[in-house]
Design an enzyme around this catalytic site. Structure first.
Site, short mmCIF file in Angstrom:
data_model
loop_
_atom_site.label_atom_id
_atom_site.label_comp_id
_atom_site.label_asym_id
_atom_site.label_seq_id
_atom_site.Cartn_x
_atom_site.Cartn_y
_atom_site.Cartn_z
N CYS A 247 64.82 15.34 65.00
CA CYS A 247 65.69 14.32 64.40
C CYS A 247 65.02 12.96 64.41
O CYS A 247 65.45 12.04 63.72
CB CYS A 247 67.00 14.24 65.16
N LYS B 80 77.91 25.06 74.06
CA LYS B 80 77.85 26.02 72.95
C LYS B 80 76.52 25.74 72.23
O LYS B 80 76.42 24.89 71.38
CB LYS B 80 79.05 25.77 72.01
N GLU C 174 67.79 15.07 53.92
CA GLU C 174 67.01 15.46 55.09
C GLU C 174 66.42 16.85 54.84
O GLU C 174 67.16 17.81 54.61
CB GLU C 174 67.92 15.50 56.34
N SER D 221 73.64 18.54 62.26
CA SER D 221 73.51 17.94 60.93
C SER D 221 74.73 17.05 60.61
O SER D 221 75.81 17.25 61.18
CB SER D 221 73.37 19.05 59.88
P1 NAD Z 1 73.69 22.42 62.55
O1 NAD Z 1 74.55 21.28 62.20
O2 NAD Z 1 73.52 23.53 61.57
O3 NAD Z 1 74.21 23.11 63.91
C1 NAD Z 1 74.46 22.37 65.07
C2 NAD Z 1 75.51 23.10 65.90
O4 NAD Z 1 76.72 23.18 65.18
C3 NAD Z 1 75.12 24.52 66.27
O5 NAD Z 1 75.52 24.77 67.59
C4 NAD Z 1 75.91 25.36 65.29
O6 NAD Z 1 76.24 26.63 65.80
C5 NAD Z 1 77.15 24.53 65.07
N1 NAD Z 1 77.72 24.71 63.73
C6 NAD Z 1 77.05 24.98 62.59
N2 NAD Z 1 77.91 25.05 61.56
C7 NAD Z 1 79.15 24.82 62.05
C8 NAD Z 1 80.45 24.75 61.48
N3 NAD Z 1 80.65 24.93 60.19
N4 NAD Z 1 81.49 24.47 62.30
C9 NAD Z 1 81.29 24.27 63.60
N5 NAD Z 1 80.08 24.33 64.19
C10 NAD Z 1 79.02 24.59 63.44
O7 NAD Z 1 72.25 21.80 62.95
P2 NAD Z 1 70.89 22.57 63.26
O8 NAD Z 1 70.35 23.13 61.99
O9 NAD Z 1 71.04 23.47 64.42
O10 NAD Z 1 69.98 21.33 63.74
C11 NAD Z 1 69.30 20.49 62.85
C12 NAD Z 1 70.09 19.23 62.56
O11 NAD Z 1 70.39 18.55 63.79
C13 NAD Z 1 69.33 18.22 61.73
O12 NAD Z 1 70.19 17.67 60.79
C14 NAD Z 1 68.88 17.18 62.75
O13 NAD Z 1 68.64 15.89 62.21
C15 NAD Z 1 70.04 17.17 63.66
N6 NAD Z 1 69.69 16.63 64.96
C16 NAD Z 1 70.11 15.37 65.24
C17 NAD Z 1 69.77 14.80 66.44
C18 NAD Z 1 70.23 13.41 66.77
O14 NAD Z 1 70.05 13.00 67.90
N7 NAD Z 1 70.80 12.66 65.86
C19 NAD Z 1 69.01 15.52 67.39
C20 NAD Z 1 68.62 16.81 67.06
C21 NAD Z 1 68.95 17.36 65.84
#
Ligand code: NAD
Length: 504
Positions: free
Chosen positions: A286, A178, A389, A231
């Site tokens: 990240c 997804k 962040e 996140s």
């Molecule tokens: P996000 O948390 O908004 O979304 C991530 C995924 O979760 C997406 O597929 C999204 O559709 C889904 N999602 C969003 N809201 C949701 C909800 N309420 N319920 C269920 N699913 C939901 O993150 P983003 O903005 O796409 O990516 C950036 C974030 O990812 C930053 O915080 C970054 O630090 C983190 N990140 C972490 C790593 C790591 O390895 N720790 C790697 C890459 C990115």
């Protein structure tokens, strides 16, 4: 401005692209131009259950296939990724905005996990002990978990999914990806290549969607494992909900990565490294460094001056342009505005804005989601711009008086993804690596992303769940261990025994 036709981005379920109806839709943009280029399908619960059913049906045949034959699919997939690397990189740049060379690097880092997964016959070998008791042998073996799901963020549309599915499917699982609804096209290209590599229908599925599809994946009892990257608030909630529904969950969250610069460091070299680590991919990594911690006033003065000189020449633009810029746009207009709002917050909190990149002009792209690089000095640890962040091109300098204070600053932060120290002193570097509370540490390496054959993951609120991503932990996560103890009868046996067995 020429109008780009908006294309429909659907799902890939059971080896076919699904029809358009009946999904809700979300817009997808090219951040470099600001144009809407796509409309992505958002699966409802029923569509999600279709994908789970397809993955569940494909399971028996796929897990019965020998690891060697599963590895051969991975070898072919690797060759196809190499063939199509440019096409995949361009698709990333078109929806994410990162510059093309960076997108190529992302595909390569994902490809390295595929190379790791090609070794699955070796990786799945268990342990064996002969004669653990008289005439008794014992061994362990790894079994697939079943249907696995991966929920991935926008910032690495190819690499983060490839942290997950190559290992999961090589281990004999089936997979539902997804992806982020902000950059959904690249995973569909990966699905096409897996099909071309000979992967049977239903083993790998791409389900586009938002919260509704994720909730179904988290609660359907046919899904055995959830890998999440995104996140921290979402990671934490996915971990809790998945675990409450009996699934194994690895959930990687947000970050605030610090780089400590010691007085003996090569300051010019550290500034060069910081430019890429803080502003590469517009800070949307990240593992980006978002906090620099120079030790001592003189180090701080020299570092800030070196950064300021470099920031004046940073080239910003469309990542697909022939004279490739160093930094592209942010992913959406909303995200750009949110990052700009953090700069306002920093000013209100009293930090010194040494370089203000908010007003940036990229010729030919007045509607792109651009924001230049920003540098804050004299940031203190009670400020929001320090604690939260930002995920954009904003670097904060927090000055420390000595090494111990620098370590304490890093360790007090709620996140513990990656960190780096720049120094010429082996003792300081070694002490830092031992004392620091983070999952990945760089010594004169600004972005210490582990290679595919090691595992990736942070500490503290940067990761929920026990196991890290890819490498040996990936194999552990996508398999269940079984230990077998066997005795074969040899001629006439003793009478039945009714006492607790002990090995003799
Ligand atoms: P996000 O948390 O908004 O979304 C991530 C995924 O979760 C997406 O597929 C999204 O559709 C889904 N999602 C969003 N809201 C949701 C909800 N309420 N319920 C269920 N699913 C939901 O993150 P983003 O903005 O796409 O990516 C950036 C974030 O990812 C930053 O915080 C970054 O630090 C983190 N990140 C972490 C790593 C790591 O390895 N720790 C790697 C890459 C990115």
């Amino acid at each position: 401005m020429t109008e780009t036709p908006v294309h429909e981005i659907n799902h890939y379920i059971n080896g076919t692209r699904t029809p358009k109806e009946p999904d809700r839709r979300a817009p997808v943009y090219n951040p470099a131009t600001g144009e809407q280029t796509g409309a992505v399908a958002l699966a409802d619960a029923e569509r999600t259950r279709d994908a789970i059913t397809a993955a569940h049906r494909a399971l028996a045949e796929w897990q019965a296939m020998t690891p060697l034959r599963r590895a051969r699919v991975m070898f072919r997939f690797k060759a196809l990724l190499e063939r199509d690397l440019s096409r995949i990189a361009e698709s990333i740049t078109r929806e994410h905005g990162k510059v093309l060379s960076d997108a190529r690097g992302e595909v390569t880092r994902g490809l390295e996990v595929v190379e790791f997964a090609c070794g699955i016959p070796h990786l799945l070998k268990g342990e064996h002990s002969g004669n653990v008791g008289s005439d008794v042998d014992s061994w362990s073996q790894r079994h697939p978990v079943g249907v696995c799901a991966g929920i991935t963020p926008f910032n690495f549309p190819a690499m983060v999914p490839m942290w997950m599915f190559p290992i999961a499917i090589a281990c004999g699982n089936t997979f539902i990806l997804k992806p982020s609804e902000k950059a959904p096209s690249t995973p569909l290209l990966l699905a096409e290549l897996l099909e071309e590599a000979g992967l049977p229908a239903g083993v790998f599925n791409v389900l586009n969607g938002d919260r509704e599809s994720v909730e179904t994946l988290l609660t359907d009892e046919r899904v055995g494992a959830i890998s999440f990257v995104g996140s921290t608030p979402i990671a934490e909630s996915i971990y809790a909900t998945g675990a409450a529904h009996g699934k194994r969950v690895q959930a990687l969250g947000g970050a605030k990565n610090h780089m400590v610069i010691m007085p003996d460091a090569d300051i010019e070299g550290a500034a060069d490294a910081l430019m890429g680590a803080a502003y590469g991919s517009a800070g949307e990594r990240c593992m980006a460094i978002s906090v620099a911690v120079p030790v001592g006033e003189e180090t701080a003065e020299r570092l800030v001056a070196a950064l300021k000189a470099r920031l004046a020449n940073l080239r910003i633009g469309n990542g697909l342009d022939a004279d490739e810029p160093e930094m592209g746009p942010l992913v959406t207009r909303d995200h750009r505005d949110k990052v700009a709002e953090y700069v306002e917050i920093g000013l209100r909190e009293g930090a010194e804005l040494v370089h203000d990149g908010r007003e940036v002009d990229v010729p030919g792209h007045p509607d792109g989601f651009y924001m230049g690089a920003c540098l804050f000095d004299h940031v203190s640890t009670d400020m929001r711009i320090y604690n939260e962040e930002i995920f954009g091109p904003v670097l904060s300098v927090v000055r420390a008086s000595d090494f111990d204070e620098a370590v304490a600053i890093v360790n007090r932060h709620e996140f513990g993804n990656g960190t780096a120290i720049f120094t010429r002193d082996g003792d300081a570097a070694r002490t830092y690596a031992v004392a620091i509370e983070a999952g990945m540490v760089g010594i004169n390496v600004p972005i210490p992303v582990p290679m595919a054959f090691y595992s990736f993951g942070g500490w503290k609120r940067s990761r929920f769940g026990v196991l890290h991503a890819h490498g040996p932990d990936g194999v552990r996560f996508y398999t269940r261990m079984k230990t077998i103890t066997a005795r074969w009868p040899r001629g006439v046996r003793d009478d039945n025994q009714f006492v607790m067995p002990t090995m003799r």
